[in-house]
Design a protein around this motif. Structure first.
Motif, PDB file in Angstrom:
ATOM      1  N   SER A 284     -11.681   1.342  -7.561  1.00 11.48           N
ATOM      2  CA  SER A 284     -11.202   2.265  -8.604  1.00 11.48           C
ATOM      3  C   SER A 284     -10.532   3.494  -8.018  1.00 11.48           C
ATOM      4  O   SER A 284      -9.815   4.205  -8.713  1.00 11.48           O
ATOM      5  N   ALA A 285     -10.789   3.784  -6.761  1.00 10.40           N
ATOM      6  CA  ALA A 285     -10.145   4.888  -6.051  1.00 10.40           C
ATOM      7  C   ALA A 285     -10.457   4.655  -4.572  1.00 10.40           C
ATOM      8  O   ALA A 285     -11.250   3.773  -4.232  1.00 10.40           O
ATOM      9  N   ALA A 286      -9.818   5.469  -3.720  1.00  7.39           N
ATOM     10  CA  ALA A 286     -10.016   5.267  -2.281  1.00  7.39           C
ATOM     11  C   ALA A 286     -11.373   5.796  -1.851  1.00  7.39           C
ATOM     12  O   ALA A 286     -11.771   6.904  -2.230  1.00  7.39           O
ATOM     13  N   GLU A 305     -13.517  -2.697   0.346  1.00  5.22           N
ATOM     14  CA  GLU A 305     -12.764  -2.188  -0.803  1.00  5.22           C
ATOM     15  C   GLU A 305     -11.865  -3.264  -1.379  1.00  5.22           C
ATOM     16  O   GLU A 305     -11.339  -4.115  -0.664  1.00  5.22           O
ATOM     17  N   ARG A 306     -11.717  -3.185  -2.685  1.00  3.16           N
ATOM     18  CA  ARG A 306     -10.724  -4.009  -3.371  1.00  3.16           C
ATOM     19  C   ARG A 306      -9.871  -3.067  -4.215  1.00  3.16           C
ATOM     20  O   ARG A 306     -10.305  -1.953  -4.559  1.00  3.16           O
ATOM     21  N   MET A 309      -6.185  -2.505 -10.970  1.00  9.76           N
ATOM     22  CA  MET A 309      -5.684  -1.624 -12.013  1.00  9.76           C
ATOM     23  C   MET A 309      -6.020  -2.245 -13.345  1.00  9.76           C
ATOM     24  O   MET A 309      -6.119  -3.478 -13.445  1.00  9.76           O
ATOM     25  N   THR A 310      -6.132  -1.443 -14.379  1.00  7.08           N
ATOM     26  CA  THR A 310      -6.389  -1.998 -15.707  1.00  7.08           C
ATOM     27  C   THR A 310      -5.324  -3.046 -16.051  1.00  7.08           C
ATOM     28  O   THR A 310      -5.642  -4.124 -16.568  1.00  7.08           O
ATOM     29  N   ASP A 391       1.547   2.966  -7.273  1.00  3.35           N
ATOM     30  CA  ASP A 391       0.787   3.282  -6.053  1.00  3.35           C
ATOM     31  C   ASP A 391       1.695   3.120  -4.843  1.00  3.35           C
ATOM     32  O   ASP A 391       2.511   2.191  -4.784  1.00  3.35           O
ATOM     33  N   LYS A 413      -7.240  10.963 -10.441  1.00  2.22           N
ATOM     34  CA  LYS A 413      -8.360  10.015 -10.365  1.00  2.22           C
ATOM     35  C   LYS A 413      -9.615  10.815 -10.078  1.00  2.22           C
ATOM     36  O   LYS A 413      -9.778  11.360  -8.991  1.00  2.22           O
ATOM     37  N   LYS A 418      -9.085   7.207 -14.346  1.00  3.83           N
ATOM     38  CA  LYS A 418      -7.689   7.654 -14.333  1.00  3.83           C
ATOM     39  C   LYS A 418      -7.472   8.571 -15.524  1.00  3.83           C
ATOM     40  O   LYS A 418      -7.776   8.220 -16.663  1.00  3.83           O
TER      41      LYS A 418
HETATM   42  P1  AMP Z   1      -7.043   2.280 -13.659  1.00  6.01           P
HETATM   43  O1  AMP Z   1      -5.695   2.290 -14.210  1.00  6.01           O
HETATM   44  O2  AMP Z   1      -7.968   3.278 -14.221  1.00  6.01           O
HETATM   45  O3  AMP Z   1      -7.456   0.930 -13.807  1.00  6.01           O
HETATM   46  O4  AMP Z   1      -6.921   2.659 -12.155  1.00  6.01           O
HETATM   47  C1  AMP Z   1      -6.073   1.962 -11.298  1.00  6.01           C
HETATM   48  C2  AMP Z   1      -5.711   2.808 -10.109  1.00  6.01           C
HETATM   49  O5  AMP Z   1      -6.868   3.086  -9.340  1.00  6.01           O
HETATM   50  C3  AMP Z   1      -4.777   2.125  -9.173  1.00  6.01           C
HETATM   51  O6  AMP Z   1      -3.448   2.197  -9.596  1.00  6.01           O
HETATM   52  C4  AMP Z   1      -5.034   2.893  -7.883  1.00  6.01           C
HETATM   53  O7  AMP Z   1      -4.311   4.106  -7.877  1.00  6.01           O
HETATM   54  C5  AMP Z   1      -6.508   3.231  -7.979  1.00  6.01           C
HETATM   55  N1  AMP Z   1      -7.355   2.336  -7.169  1.00  6.01           N
HETATM   56  C6  AMP Z   1      -8.116   1.305  -7.566  1.00  6.01           C
HETATM   57  N2  AMP Z   1      -8.784   0.777  -6.523  1.00  6.01           N
HETATM   58  C7  AMP Z   1      -8.450   1.500  -5.436  1.00  6.01           C
HETATM   59  C8  AMP Z   1      -8.813   1.473  -4.044  1.00  6.01           C
HETATM   60  N3  AMP Z   1      -9.708   0.597  -3.563  1.00  6.01           N
HETATM   61  N4  AMP Z   1      -8.230   2.371  -3.226  1.00  6.01           N
HETATM   62  C9  AMP Z   1      -7.345   3.278  -3.681  1.00  6.01           C
HETATM   63  N5  AMP Z   1      -6.980   3.359  -4.978  1.00  6.01           N
HETATM   64  C10 AMP Z   1      -7.527   2.496  -5.841  1.00  6.01           C
END
Ligand code: AMP
Ligand code: MCA
Length: 508
Positions: A284-286, A305-306, A309-310, A391, A413, A418
């Motif tokens: 969901s984030a780094a 990590e994976r 995005m929604t 991204d 984030k 988000k």
């Molecule tokens: P969301 O739209 O809320 O689903 O969030 C998606 C966004 O979360 C992506 O576009 C990335 O910017 C960020 N994200 C998800 N996983 C990672 C990760 N493992 N590392 C860095 N950013 C991530």
């Protein structure tokens, strides 16, 4: 219609599917609850689900998927403005909620179907409501609605399964329409990457109105025929207890791993519990490398990590059998095409670990579009069907992707959520004490980024307090969207065109 959850019909009777706190459901009990509810909602155009972290949310979403009815998970802490938008945009026919859950007045106009589950194994009779919201006195739960499903029309993988709301840079959140085939594709690709099976017991404390907690965290284990234990409110101690008690996998956002890393020193049992897990997954984030390293040093285990995005569900992951390189999100999942492109759209040829490009993805994991937003949908895709993630990343010669930033500075984030700056600015401007407002994100060791509001008060002699503005945003939108810091200014810095120069907004 083929089920997304074959294990509902094929698992040993006493195998536990879901456990939330001290309430659990076996596959047999889940199938009974799901069948009863699916029969009551079948034929509805769309249903909203009051997505508390509870058994009922899981039952409601699975029942909707079994009935072929798209489900819209609602954040139970949504404020009036956010909830009003989601309801008018998605126009659900029914609200599915746990009996006794209080819902806001905004939902009062929706016909409610109580999600009855019997933790001892049988579906309970409930007040039945037809798909238009009319109460059906005395109708059998498995009654005539079974026959109202339009034959064949629910079968296709392209049919919508979920509508999940996600923030953009400006305006209210957009509903991402996620089809059935995307759920199946992403969960099966993760099974391959993580060697995820029905023997796995997943633990997490994620909210159930986003992809991470709902799709990966609940639908994932159920598609595998495994088990999920939801701890309710996340604490390092709660996940440690579950990992020490038989759970094999942990899913969390970086804030959760950061809190685990912080707790490791004082809690020797925590390191032992994490060390015994088969897989620790962050997304969901780094996840900062510092937290990766602290956890590895204390437990001997690497968090993997994976990246998703929604709109795309999951794109890449470090594989269970791969090199768990911190600071990377691994390699494309099976079936997912990932390319990096220059500003002008030219694909970057060299995987040199240095050349930065925007991540584009294509594959069966993608959403079909934003609800009621053909303009935004068209803008999100390239002519050749790739989704523009926004991204920015580099790719190592062996294919490992590293996310290095984001195109839009107006997306924040925080805690893995988000949040669009424009959405918060609009809410702040609705406060009588605010003349002008700008919102930025700044680094935060716990949340990744924290929301900062820069406000020009309407009356400089009696400006609104920071707590009052935070409460205002929490009430209008959602608590996680509230500013954590408020700076009062005489004026916002603007360029010659009158545009706010956010880069000039700093403390000093
Ligand atoms: P969301 O739209 O809320 O689903 O969030 C998606 C966004 O979360 C992506 O576009 C990335 O910017 C960020 N994200 C998800 N996983 C990672 C990760 N493992 N590392 C860095 N950013 C991530
Ligand atoms: C404090 N609180 C308030 C206020 N101040 N409530 C209303 N008004 C106020 N002014 C309350 C909060 O609501 C909360 O209540 C409590 O105080 C503490 O809140 P807070 O400090 O904000 O956060 P936290 O509880 O410490 O949360 C950290 C968290 C959370 C647990 C990590 O951020 C979280 O659950 N994040 C997960 C996000 C996520 O799932 N993202 C997935 C989307 P109370 O204690 O009652 O709750 S991304 C995605 O899906 C893609 C596909 C992907 O890649 O995964």
């Amino acid at each position: 219609m083929s089920s997304l959850f074959p294990a509902l019909r094929g698992s040993p009777d006493e195998q536990v599917a879901l456990r939330f706190g001290d309430r659990s459901l076996t596959y047999r009990a889940l199938a009974a609850a799901v069948d009863g509810l699916a029969a009551r909602i079948r034929g509805a155009d769309r249903v909203a689900v009051w997505a508390t972290p509870a058994l009922e949310t899981a039952v409601a979403v699975v029942a909707a998927l079994e009935a072929g009815v798209p489900a819209v998970p609602l954040n139970p802490r949504s404020g009036e403005k956010e909830l009003g938008h989601v309801l008018s945009d998605s126009a659900p026919a029914l609200l599915l909620a746990a009996p006794g859950d209080d819902v806001p007045a905004a939902l009062a106009g929706l016909a409610r179907v109580d999600v009855d589950v019997d933790v001892h194994g049988t579906a309970l009779p409930g007040r039945d409501v037809d798909v238009h919201g009319t109460a059906l006195a005395g109708r059998d739960a498995a009654g005539p609605h079974r026959a109202t499903a339009p034959p064949g029309s629910l079968a296709a993988g392209e049919d919508p399964a979920l509508v999940v709301y996600t923030s953009g840079t400006t305006g209210p959140p957009k509903g991402a329409v996620i089809p059935r085939r995307a759920l199946a594709a992403t969960l099966d690709a993760l099974a391959d990457a993580w060697q995820w099976t029905g023997d796995d017991v997943l633990v997490h404390g994620l909210p159930l109105f986003h992809v991470h907690g709902l799709v990966l965290g609940v639908l994932g284990p159920l598609r595998r025929g495994g088990c999920v234990r939801h701890v309710g409110r996340f604490t390092p101690q709660a996940v440690a207890r579950e990992l020490a008690g038989g759970a094999t996998m942990l899913f969390g956002v970086p804030t959760m791993y950061h809190r685990i890393a912080e707790a490791l020193d004082e809690d020797p049992g925590l390191a032992g519990a994490l060390a015994g897990a088969r897989l620790l997954v962050s997304g969901s984030a780094a996840l900062p490398v510092h937290d990766h390293e602290r956890i590895a040093a204390a437990t001997g285990r690497r968090v993997i990590e994976r990246y998703g995005m929604t709109e795309t569900l999951m794109n890449t992951s470090v594989r269970a059998d791969g090199d768990p390189r911190p600071g990377t999100v691994g390699v494309p999942l099976p079936g997912v095409e990932v390319r990096l492109v220059e500003e002008d759209g030219t694909p970057i040829g060299a995987d040199d670990g240095e050349t930065i490009g925007e991540v584009h993805v294509r594959g069966p994991n993608l959403f079909t579009g934003y609800l009621n937003r053909p303009d935004a949908t068209a803008a999100a895709f390239t002519a050749d069907g790739f989704f523009r993630t926004g991204d920015m990343a580099v790719r190592d010669p062996d294919g490992y992707v590293r996310i290095v930033g984001r195109k839009a500075t107006d997306l924040i984030k925080s805690g893995g959520y988000k949040i669009g700056a424009g959405e918060i600015e609009n809410a702040l401007l609705e406060h009588a004490g605010v003349r002008e407002a700008a919102v930025t994100g700044e680094p935060d060791a716990d949340l990744g980024e924290r929301i900062v509001a820069w406000v020009v008060p309407a009356d400089p002699q009696s400006p609104p307090g920071a707590g009052e503005l935070a409460d205002h945003v929490a009430r209008r939108l959602a608590p996680h969207k509230r500013p954590r810091v408020v700076h009062l200014l005489d004026a916002l810095p603007r360029n010659d065109m009158g545009k706010i120069m956010k880069r000039a907004l700093t403390h000093d």
